[in-house]
Motif scaffolding. Structure first.
Motif, PDB file in Angstrom:
ATOM      1  N   ALA A 109       0.832  -1.206   0.000  1.00  0.00           N
ATOM      2  CA  ALA A 109       0.000   0.000   0.000  1.00  0.00           C
ATOM      3  C   ALA A 109       0.867   1.257   0.000  1.00  0.00           C
ATOM      4  CB  ALA A 109      -0.929  -0.002   1.213  1.00  0.00           C
ATOM      5  N   SER A 118      -4.613   5.403  -4.465  1.00  0.00           N
ATOM      6  CA  SER A 118      -5.415   5.689  -3.275  1.00  0.00           C
ATOM      7  C   SER A 118      -4.896   4.910  -2.081  1.00  0.00           C
ATOM      8  CB  SER A 118      -6.876   5.298  -3.518  1.00  0.00           C
ATOM      9  OG  SER A 118      -7.423   6.063  -4.547  1.00  0.00           O
ATOM     10  N   VAL A 120      -5.200   2.843   1.670  1.00  0.00           N
ATOM     11  CA  VAL A 120      -6.064   1.786   2.181  1.00  0.00           C
ATOM     12  C   VAL A 120      -7.360   2.434   2.663  1.00  0.00           C
ATOM     13  CG1 VAL A 120      -6.330   0.000   3.956  1.00  0.00           C
ATOM     14  CG2 VAL A 120      -4.088   0.384   2.889  1.00  0.00           C
ATOM     15  N   GLN A 121      -8.476   1.822   2.300  1.00  0.00           N
ATOM     16  CA  GLN A 121      -9.783   2.337   2.705  1.00  0.00           C
ATOM     17  C   GLN A 121     -10.518   1.270   3.502  1.00  0.00           C
ATOM     18  OE1 GLN A 121     -11.760   3.478  -0.890  1.00  0.00           O
ATOM     19  NE2 GLN A 121     -10.179   4.950  -1.438  1.00  0.00           N
ATOM     20  N   PHE A 131      -7.551  -1.970  -0.790  1.00  0.00           N
ATOM     21  CA  PHE A 131      -6.952  -0.959  -1.664  1.00  0.00           C
ATOM     22  C   PHE A 131      -6.646  -1.599  -3.002  1.00  0.00           C
ATOM     23  CE2 PHE A 131      -3.312  -2.855   0.462  1.00  0.00           C
ATOM     24  CZ  PHE A 131      -2.319  -2.938  -0.508  1.00  0.00           C
TER      25      PHE A 131
END
Length: 182
Positions: A109, A118, A120-121, A131
């Motif tokens: 990540a 982007s 990590v969500q 992610f």
């Protein structure tokens, strides 16, 4: 269940505890296994697994439903909750994933952030982190993982159901902050 009963008959006289990991599946079979065991360890992870298609490893709602199934046939006092804490990395368009430790997933990540991807969500629907990133050769990847937050949430739900035992799958792969409450 016959095998478990035979093992118990040999080990109990030696004052050894008998435990068995189980898939959630058939309640009748699990009940028979549990009757011969001191503890059972339901493996409530891998809804999406290394040999399959990409997706969350243990969505919270699914994991809670699976635990509820177990508790319909096995007393909470016999259940040791198996908590997954690792990641899978799928290349888009391919079946099968690479298994990663939490640390490896975080390193991946971090590298993807350096290339403008982007971060990590935390997926609100499944309550599992995820992610995506693109390799230098253009291949797109999706990573799903289990972390300390997913472990904490599941552990808290299990405790509310009377399950107090814990097991970790697998040691060395975990989010190190898991040890602050595990």
């Amino acid at each position: 269940s016959i095998f478990t009963a035979e093992v118990a008959a040999v080990l109990r006289p030696a004052h050894l505890l008998i435990s068995q990991d189980i898939q959630v599946g058939d309640g009748e079979e699990n009940s028979a296994i549990a009757s011969s065991c001191d503890f059972v360890v339901p493996m409530i992870y891998d809804l999406h697994y290394a040999g399959g298609e990409a997706g969350p490893i243990a969505p919270q709602e699914w994991a809670q439903q699976e635990l509820d199934k177990v508790l319909k046939t096995i007393p909470a006092s016999k259940v040791v909750l198996a908590i997954g804490n690792y990641a899978y990395n799928w290349e888009r368009g391919k079946i099968g994933a690479q298994t990663l430790t939490f640390g490896e997933a975080m390193a991946t990540a971090r590298e993807s952030l350096d290339s403008g991807e982007s971060p990590v969500q935390f997926d609100r629907e499944t309550r599992n982190p995820t992610f995506s990133y693109t390799e230098s050769d253009g291949k797109r990847h999706d990573v799903w993982l289990l972390d300390a937050a997913t472990a904490y949430n599941f552990q808290r739900y299990a405790a509310e159901k009377g399950v107090n035992g814990r097991a970790l799958w697998y040691i060395g792969s975990e989010d190190p902050t898991l040890w602050t409450f595990f």
